[in-house]
Design a protein around this motif. Structure first.
Motif, PDB file in Angstrom:
ATOM      1  N   SER A 320       0.838  -1.213   0.000  1.00 23.76           N
ATOM      2  CA  SER A 320       0.000   0.000   0.000  1.00 23.76           C
ATOM      3  C   SER A 320       0.871   1.262   0.000  1.00 23.76           C
ATOM      4  CB  SER A 320      -0.942  -0.004   1.198  1.00 23.76           C
ATOM      5  OG  SER A 320      -0.201  -0.049   2.401  1.00 23.76           O
ATOM      6  N   PHE A 321       2.022   1.209   0.665  1.00 19.99           N
ATOM      7  CA  PHE A 321       2.900   2.388   0.687  1.00 19.99           C
ATOM      8  C   PHE A 321       3.621   2.553  -0.650  1.00 19.99           C
ATOM      9  CE2 PHE A 321       2.908   0.716   5.121  1.00 19.99           C
ATOM     10  CZ  PHE A 321       2.056   1.673   5.637  1.00 19.99           C
ATOM     11  N   VAL A 322       3.990   1.401  -1.227  1.00 16.66           N
ATOM     12  CA  VAL A 322       4.723   1.442  -2.489  1.00 16.66           C
ATOM     13  C   VAL A 322       3.824   1.969  -3.611  1.00 16.66           C
ATOM     14  CG1 VAL A 322       6.054   0.081  -4.149  1.00 16.66           C
ATOM     15  CG2 VAL A 322       6.179  -0.449  -1.698  1.00 16.66           C
ATOM     16  N   PHE A 323       2.592   1.453  -3.668  1.00 14.74           N
ATOM     17  CA  PHE A 323       1.616   1.935  -4.661  1.00 14.74           C
ATOM     18  C   PHE A 323       1.531   3.447  -4.679  1.00 14.74           C
ATOM     19  CE2 PHE A 323      -1.529  -1.748  -3.856  1.00 14.74           C
ATOM     20  CZ  PHE A 323      -1.012  -2.468  -4.907  1.00 14.74           C
ATOM     21  N   SER A 324       1.399   4.013  -3.476  1.00 15.91           N
ATOM     22  CA  SER A 324       1.015   5.422  -3.409  1.00 15.91           C
ATOM     23  C   SER A 324       2.190   6.367  -3.195  1.00 15.91           C
ATOM     24  CB  SER A 324      -0.040   5.618  -2.321  1.00 15.91           C
ATOM     25  OG  SER A 324       0.340   4.950  -1.149  1.00 15.91           O
ATOM     26  N   MET A 325       3.409   5.841  -3.139  1.00 17.08           N
ATOM     27  CA  MET A 325       4.532   6.720  -2.777  1.00 17.08           C
ATOM     28  C   MET A 325       4.847   7.800  -3.808  1.00 17.08           C
ATOM     29  SD  MET A 325       7.775   4.256  -3.359  1.00 17.08           S
ATOM     30  CE  MET A 325       8.126   3.657  -5.006  1.00 17.08           C
ATOM     31  N   LEU A 326       4.367   7.623  -5.055  1.00 16.66           N
ATOM     32  CA  LEU A 326       4.679   8.642  -6.062  1.00 16.66           C
ATOM     33  C   LEU A 326       3.856   9.906  -5.854  1.00 16.66           C
ATOM     34  CD1 LEU A 326       4.929   6.341  -9.213  1.00 16.66           C
ATOM     35  CD2 LEU A 326       6.825   7.419  -8.008  1.00 16.66           C
ATOM     36  N   GLU A 327       2.604   9.740  -5.407  1.00 13.86           N
ATOM     37  CA  GLU A 327       1.750  10.930  -5.218  1.00 13.86           C
ATOM     38  C   GLU A 327       1.685  11.364  -3.767  1.00 13.86           C
ATOM     39  OE1 GLU A 327      -0.414   7.851  -6.011  1.00 13.86           O
ATOM     40  OE2 GLU A 327       0.969   8.062  -7.710  1.00 13.86           O
ATOM     41  N   ASP A 328       1.973  10.432  -2.867  1.00 12.85           N
ATOM     42  CA  ASP A 328       1.668  10.692  -1.467  1.00 12.85           C
ATOM     43  C   ASP A 328       2.975  10.856  -0.668  1.00 12.85           C
ATOM     44  OD1 ASP A 328       1.060  10.382   1.213  1.00 12.85           O
ATOM     45  OD2 ASP A 328      -0.495   8.883   0.872  1.00 12.85           O
ATOM     46  N   ALA A 351      10.565  -4.326  -1.568  1.00 13.99           N
ATOM     47  CA  ALA A 351       9.337  -3.552  -1.767  1.00 13.99           C
ATOM     48  C   ALA A 351       8.407  -4.382  -2.623  1.00 13.99           C
ATOM     49  CB  ALA A 351       9.655  -2.244  -2.468  1.00 13.99           C
ATOM     50  N   GLU A 352       7.165  -4.545  -2.198  1.00 11.05           N
ATOM     51  CA  GLU A 352       6.225  -5.258  -3.069  1.00 11.05           C
ATOM     52  C   GLU A 352       5.174  -4.305  -3.604  1.00 11.05           C
ATOM     53  OE1 GLU A 352       4.507  -8.611  -1.180  1.00 11.05           O
ATOM     54  OE2 GLU A 352       3.868  -7.522   0.583  1.00 11.05           O
ATOM     55  N   GLY A 353       4.472  -4.743  -4.667  1.00 14.11           N
ATOM     56  CA  GLY A 353       3.497  -3.852  -5.289  1.00 14.11           C
ATOM     57  C   GLY A 353       4.158  -2.868  -6.239  1.00 14.11           C
ATOM     58  N   VAL A 354       5.304  -3.245  -6.804  1.00 12.85           N
ATOM     59  CA  VAL A 354       5.993  -2.387  -7.768  1.00 12.85           C
ATOM     60  C   VAL A 354       5.300  -2.572  -9.121  1.00 12.85           C
ATOM     61  CG1 VAL A 354       8.202  -1.924  -8.890  1.00 12.85           C
ATOM     62  CG2 VAL A 354       8.132  -2.652  -6.499  1.00 12.85           C
ATOM     63  N   GLU A 355       4.562  -1.571  -9.538  1.00 14.64           N
ATOM     64  CA  GLU A 355       3.740  -1.740 -10.739  1.00 14.64           C
ATOM     65  C   GLU A 355       4.260  -0.969 -11.938  1.00 14.64           C
ATOM     66  OE1 GLU A 355      -0.429  -1.201  -9.922  1.00 14.64           O
ATOM     67  OE2 GLU A 355      -0.518  -3.094  -8.828  1.00 14.64           O
ATOM     68  N   THR A 356       5.111   0.025 -11.713  1.00 13.94           N
ATOM     69  CA  THR A 356       5.571   0.836 -12.846  1.00 13.94           C
ATOM     70  C   THR A 356       7.076   1.086 -12.747  1.00 13.94           C
ATOM     71  OG1 THR A 356       5.285   2.923 -11.665  1.00 13.94           O
ATOM     72  CG2 THR A 356       3.382   2.117 -12.896  1.00 13.94           C
ATOM     73  N   LYS A 357       7.618   1.578 -13.858  1.00 10.87           N
ATOM     74  CA  LYS A 357       9.029   1.922 -13.893  1.00 10.87           C
ATOM     75  C   LYS A 357       9.318   3.061 -12.914  1.00 10.87           C
ATOM     76  CE  LYS A 357      12.740   3.137 -17.058  1.00 10.87           C
ATOM     77  NZ  LYS A 357      13.144   4.335 -16.302  1.00 10.87           N
ATOM     78  N   GLU A 358       8.348   3.962 -12.781  1.00 13.10           N
ATOM     79  CA  GLU A 358       8.527   5.099 -11.862  1.00 13.10           C
ATOM     80  C   GLU A 358       8.693   4.597 -10.426  1.00 13.10           C
ATOM     81  OE1 GLU A 358       6.109   5.138 -14.365  1.00 13.10           O
ATOM     82  OE2 GLU A 358       7.466   6.420 -15.532  1.00 13.10           O
ATOM     83  N   HIS A 359       7.908   3.587 -10.082  1.00 10.37           N
ATOM     84  CA  HIS A 359       8.058   2.989  -8.743  1.00 10.37           C
ATOM     85  C   HIS A 359       9.483   2.469  -8.560  1.00 10.37           C
ATOM     86  CE1 HIS A 359       3.486   1.991  -8.533  1.00 10.37           C
ATOM     87  NE2 HIS A 359       3.746   3.067  -7.811  1.00 10.37           N
ATOM     88  N   LEU A 360       9.928   1.712  -9.575  1.00 13.31           N
ATOM     89  CA  LEU A 360      11.248   1.092  -9.482  1.00 13.31           C
ATOM     90  C   LEU A 360      12.346   2.152  -9.383  1.00 13.31           C
ATOM     91  CD1 LEU A 360      12.969  -1.480  -9.582  1.00 13.31           C
ATOM     92  CD2 LEU A 360      13.029  -1.232 -12.066  1.00 13.31           C
ATOM     93  N   ASP A 361      12.235   3.203 -10.216  1.00 16.45           N
ATOM     94  CA  ASP A 361      13.258   4.261 -10.205  1.00 16.45           C
ATOM     95  C   ASP A 361      13.353   4.925  -8.839  1.00 16.45           C
ATOM     96  OD1 ASP A 361      13.863   3.724 -12.812  1.00 16.45           O
ATOM     97  OD2 ASP A 361      12.663   5.358 -13.654  1.00 16.45           O
ATOM     98  N   LEU A 362      12.199   5.196  -8.252  1.00 11.78           N
ATOM     99  CA  LEU A 362      12.218   5.846  -6.945  1.00 11.78           C
ATOM    100  C   LEU A 362      12.816   4.914  -5.880  1.00 11.78           C
ATOM    101  CD1 LEU A 362      11.582   8.214  -5.116  1.00 11.78           C
ATOM    102  CD2 LEU A 362       9.211   7.464  -4.984  1.00 11.78           C
TER     103      LEU A 362
END
Ligand code: C2E
Ligand code: CA
Ligand code: CA
Length: 394
Positions: A320-328, A351-362
């Motif tokens: 849940s934290f990984v999903f939302s870390m880009l906006e939140d 980290a689980e719930g890595v759905e996009t490249k942006e998640h991975l980059d961060l």
């Protein structure tokens, strides 16, 4: 198609009126209440595809109490929480709702931006028209007797989801996730039977078949890829079974597998039960060389001292934290803190719930070690995983 209903609960009549017209404009049916108790009195049959926009701060019965009452009901609407308080309050309310197993679409701070509210409603309408095949709503509930039979008949199988080393991009391990390969109904996901297994005393048998299969599978894979680890989920009940460490050691020896190839994932909330007994078992498992991961980290209530007392080797940040870390910003702060904390305590951090490249980059920027999620792959059957052991990810 009938118009989807949107229940509006807010003690300010002006606000209700405003929201109602916004709902009508997107072709949905608004039903407003200034008193939450009226909702409970008047609405007896709730469609689970309906939405409730709920104000948290109301004088008579507040939003928190409304969620508590909803949690006792068979069918509940999906919630949008609204509050004039800061985001912290909304987040804890969201968490509380999820802890009650309510579906929370999102939360909005007041003043509500009507465009944003309407966008959410439209998105939700789209989702419910394409109810995915995982939806459990119209499926018959499985019974304990059926599950027991399924375990005996070896209908529980494992899917594997890759875990990727963030700095090298290489496959580092897999998490074994159980599925029930039902002869008529097809694949049934664990959210439909794990709780049942726990409640009906079937967890021991379930865990045995899961560990058994994953150890045998790992035995085959270890010749193909060195340093591939397999992670298995165990439940609160398993960590009070005093014989688990010995049973596991035997199974590993039988399969000539080093204990270091196996990691057991325990959720934070599982530790809450019989702490002394669990500590005993987890420590003995660790002494035998098995890896221990603390799963869904950040969602439970474990204190730092508890984390320190249990010899965990890995920390898994809740998705849940990984999903939302880009906006939140708060979610991002939590992810960063988990990585720091894990590293200070000499743990690997996943980290689980890595759905996009942006998640991975961060995550790479933050210094997280491993990533798992749909960006790389969903969980897949063993033979498919075998084919992909040497592929690049994603
Ligand atoms: P979990 O241990 O937190 O497992 C991760 C869940 O998130 C899995 O769902 C996985 O398929 C899903 N997931 C992985 N990556 C992503 C992503 O990028 N986005 C999204 N939206 N989801 C992702 P699954 O397989 O349905 O398992 C649900 C839960 O059931 C697991 O949560 C675990 O608590 C439990 N479970 C699964 N297998 C076992 C088992 O063998 N034994 C026990 N005791 N529990 C199990
Ligand atoms: Ca897990
Ligand atoms: Ca998890």
């Amino acid at each position: 198609m009938t118009q989807p209903t949107v229940y509006l609960i807010d003690d300010e009549p002006d606000m209700l009126e405003l929201l109602a017209s916004a709902v009508e404009m997107v072709d949905m049916l608004p039903v407003g209440f200034t008193l939450a108790s009226d909702f409970f009195q008047q609405v007896t049959d709730i469609d689970t595809q309906s939405i409730m926009a709920l104000d948290l701060h109301m004088p008579e019965m507040d939003g928190i109490e409304v969620m508590r009452r909803l949690a006792t009901m068979d069918k509940t609407p999906q919630l949008i929480l609204m509050s004039g308080h800061d985001e912290g309050v909304l987040h804890s309310a969201e968490k509380l709702g999820r802890a009650h197993n309510l579906k929370i679409i999102t939360s909005l701070t007041k003043p509500i931006v009507l465009k944003e509210f309407q966008k959410l409603l439209v998105e939700q309408k789209g989702v419910s028209q394409h109810v995915d095949n995982r939806s459990t709503e119209n499926r018959p509930k499985v019974t304990a007797a059926e599950l027991k039979k399924a375990i005996e008949r070896h209908e529980l199988i494992l899917f594997y989801q890759p875990q990727i080393n963030i700095s090298t991009g290489a496959l580092a391990g897999v998490e074994a996730l159980v599925r029930w390969n039902h002869p008529e109904r097809g694949l049934i996901y664990p959210d439909e039977f794990i709780l049942l297994a726990e409640r009906e005393g079937l967890m021991k048998d379930l865990t045995r078949t899961v560990i058994d299969q994953s150890v045998r599978q790992e035995q085959l894979w270890q010749h193909e890829v060195d340093r591939l680890e397999v992670s298995v989920n165990i439940s609160a009940i398993d960590i009070t079974s005093l014989t688990l460490p010995e049973q596991l050691a035997e199974l590993l020896a039988e399969n000539k597998l080093s204990p270091s190839k196996l990691t057991l994932e325990v959720t934070e909330s599982a530790l809450m039960g019989e702490l002394v007994k669990s500590l005993d078992i987890l420590t003995r498992l660790r002494m035998r060389g098995v890896g221990l991961s603390i799963d869904d980290f950040g969602t439970g209530y474990s204190s730092l001292s508890q984390l320190h007392r249990v010899p965990f080797t890995e920390l898994k940040i809740d998705q849940s934290f990984v999903f939302s870390m880009l906006e939140d910003d708060e979610a991002r702060a939590i992810v960063k803190t988990c990585v720091m904390l894990g590293h200070e305590l000499k743990m690997k951090v996943v980290a689980e719930g890595v759905e996009t490249k942006e998640h991975l980059d961060l995550l790479r920027e933050i210094g997280c070690d491993f990533a798992q999620g749909y960006y790389f792959s969903r969980a897949m059957p063993a033979d498919e995983m075998t084919k992909r052991l040497h592929s690049t990810w994603p």
